[in-house]
Design an enzyme around this catalytic site. Structure first.
Site, PDB file in Angstrom:
ATOM      1  CD1 TRP A 111      11.643 -14.580   7.391  1.00  0.00           C
ATOM      2  CD2 TRP A 111      13.057 -13.737   8.915  1.00  0.00           C
ATOM      3  NE1 TRP A 111      11.002 -13.549   8.045  1.00  0.00           N
ATOM      4  CE2 TRP A 111      11.837 -13.017   8.981  1.00  0.00           C
ATOM      5  CE3 TRP A 111      14.090 -13.396   9.782  1.00  0.00           C
ATOM      6  CZ2 TRP A 111      11.638 -11.964   9.886  1.00  0.00           C
ATOM      7  CZ3 TRP A 111      13.890 -12.346  10.687  1.00  0.00           C
ATOM      8  CH2 TRP A 111      12.684 -11.647  10.729  1.00  0.00           C
ATOM      9  CG  HIS A 121       9.140 -19.730  14.937  1.00  0.00           C
ATOM     10  ND1 HIS A 121       8.714 -19.526  13.651  1.00  0.00           N
ATOM     11  CD2 HIS A 121      10.179 -18.869  15.113  1.00  0.00           C
ATOM     12  CE1 HIS A 121       9.449 -18.589  13.075  1.00  0.00           C
ATOM     13  NE2 HIS A 121      10.338 -18.178  13.959  1.00  0.00           N
ATOM     14  CG  ASP A 154      16.506 -22.358  10.765  1.00  0.00           C
ATOM     15  OD1 ASP A 154      16.260 -23.188  11.656  1.00  0.00           O
ATOM     16  OD2 ASP A 154      15.977 -21.224  10.719  1.00  0.00           O
ATOM     17  CB  SER A 162      13.617 -20.815  17.697  1.00  0.00           C
ATOM     18  OG  SER A 162      14.216 -19.606  17.272  1.00  0.00           O
ATOM     19  CE1 TYR A 216      10.892 -17.371   9.582  1.00  0.00           C
ATOM     20  CE2 TYR A 216      12.468 -18.888   8.610  1.00  0.00           C
ATOM     21  CZ  TYR A 216      12.071 -18.082   9.652  1.00  0.00           C
ATOM     22  OH  TYR A 216      12.862 -17.997  10.776  1.00  0.00           O
TER      23      TYR A 216
END
Length: 326
Positions: free
Chosen positions: A21, A122, A51, A153, A56
């Site tokens: 991220w 997500h 990941d 997630s 992002y």
């Protein structure tokens, strides 16, 4: 670097991974050069799990990973990405098979692969976990060869438990010294079903590095500035939802148990004390951070006294603010 089995996929991954991220955006400015250097340092240290997500930096993080892996080879590296947060407004109705496949196709291009290793929904709205047709659509994408595996997630333990009703490979959830509830309700069931657990926000957005103070300032584009109260997304993603001043007080008490070990490394080693965890994914914006994170895997196990001390700090300072919320 020790390896752990990634659920029922047959993969082995490093127990410390790389959360990408920060190199994509929302953590202040990070140059391409620094981002690539951080990735290379992590891979050199034995990290084999990366990941990322399509949001992002609007694909920047995915493209940086593709560039680094293209230069050094992909053998043995698992890349997990995520989809769904581009849906606007971010509501359950926006999750359709066609929309998800479109986002997946874009990630395939960004990562320069024919199939994604692991696609994660997500942090979708809770209602999505009650729509089996969405998970059936992901099964179809596995059959079509666009995905090797898929998972979710989540924000809440309840969402993680609901997700276990589907044939998922993994659950990514916030788990750290300041977010301990998953141990009570979720870990045992995930292990029983051979579902991998990815521990995200392992350092509580930097609080558990011990380097932040009441005087610390953050760039305008850093979520630790603009999402302090959940203005942009779930507040639990920023400082794990812990009020900043409370977190700083708790960190001062944690320092008493670190000895000569940096608090960040101790915090990562604490996560690895739980057998249910497959991989922790701290972020890094430069090589030294990546190397320090990876080095946590080589620390000896924490003592029973240290584990009890962490629990005491959590129960006293943190639990009232976060335990029942997520």
């Amino acid at each position: 670097m020790q390896q752990r089995q990634f659920g029922k996929t047959g993969w082995s991954v490093s127990e410390i991974g790389f959360g990408a991220w920060a190199i994509g955006g929302s953590w202040g400015d990070v140059s391409d050069r620094d981002a690539e250097a951080a990735l290379n340092a992590a891979l050199d240290a034995g990290v084999t799990f990366l990941d990322t997500a399509d949001v992002y930096g609007d694909g920047r993080s995915e493209r940086l990973i593709a560039r680094v892996l293209k230069s050094r080879g992909r053998d043995g590296v698992v890349v997990a990405t995520k989809a769904g947060r581009k849906i606007n407004p971010h509501v359950s109705a926006g999750y359709t098979p066609a929309a998800l496949e479109g986002y997946i196709d874009a990630s395939l291009r960004n990562l320069e692969v024919d199939a994604l290793d692991l696609l994660q929904l997500h942090c979708p709205p809770t209602d999505v976990f009650y729509r089996p047709e969405i998970f059936a659509a992901l099964d179809q994408l596995v059959s079509k060869g666009k995905l090797k595996a898929y998972g979710v997630s989540v924000e809440k333990v309840e969402e993680a438990l609901k997700a276990l009703e589907y044939p998922i490979s993994s659950v990514q959830i916030i788990f750290n010294m300041f977010r301990q509830r998953p141990t009570e309700h979720f870990f045992e069931r995930a292990q029983a079903q051979q579902v991998a657990i990815i521990a995200r926000v392992p350092l509580a957005s930097g609080l558990l590095t011990g380097k932040l103070t009441a005087q610390s300032s953050f760039a305008r584009e850093d979520h630790r500035n603009f999402n302090r109260h959940g203005e942009a997304f779930d507040v639990g993603e920023t400082f794990s939802g812990v009020p900043y001043d409370v977190g700083l007080q708790a960190v001062e008490e944690l320092r008493a148990i670190t000895g000569n070990i940096p608090l960040a490394q101790l915090a990562l080693r604490w996560i690895l004390m739980f057998d249910a965890i497959t991989v922790a994914i701290p972020g890094a914006k430069n090589p030294s951070q990546a190397q320090s994170n990876a080095a946590a895997a080589a620390l000896p196990p924490l003592s029973a006294e240290q584990m009890a001390a962490v629990k005491q700090v959590y129960d006293t300072h943190i639990k009232p603010h976060v335990h029942q919320r997520w």
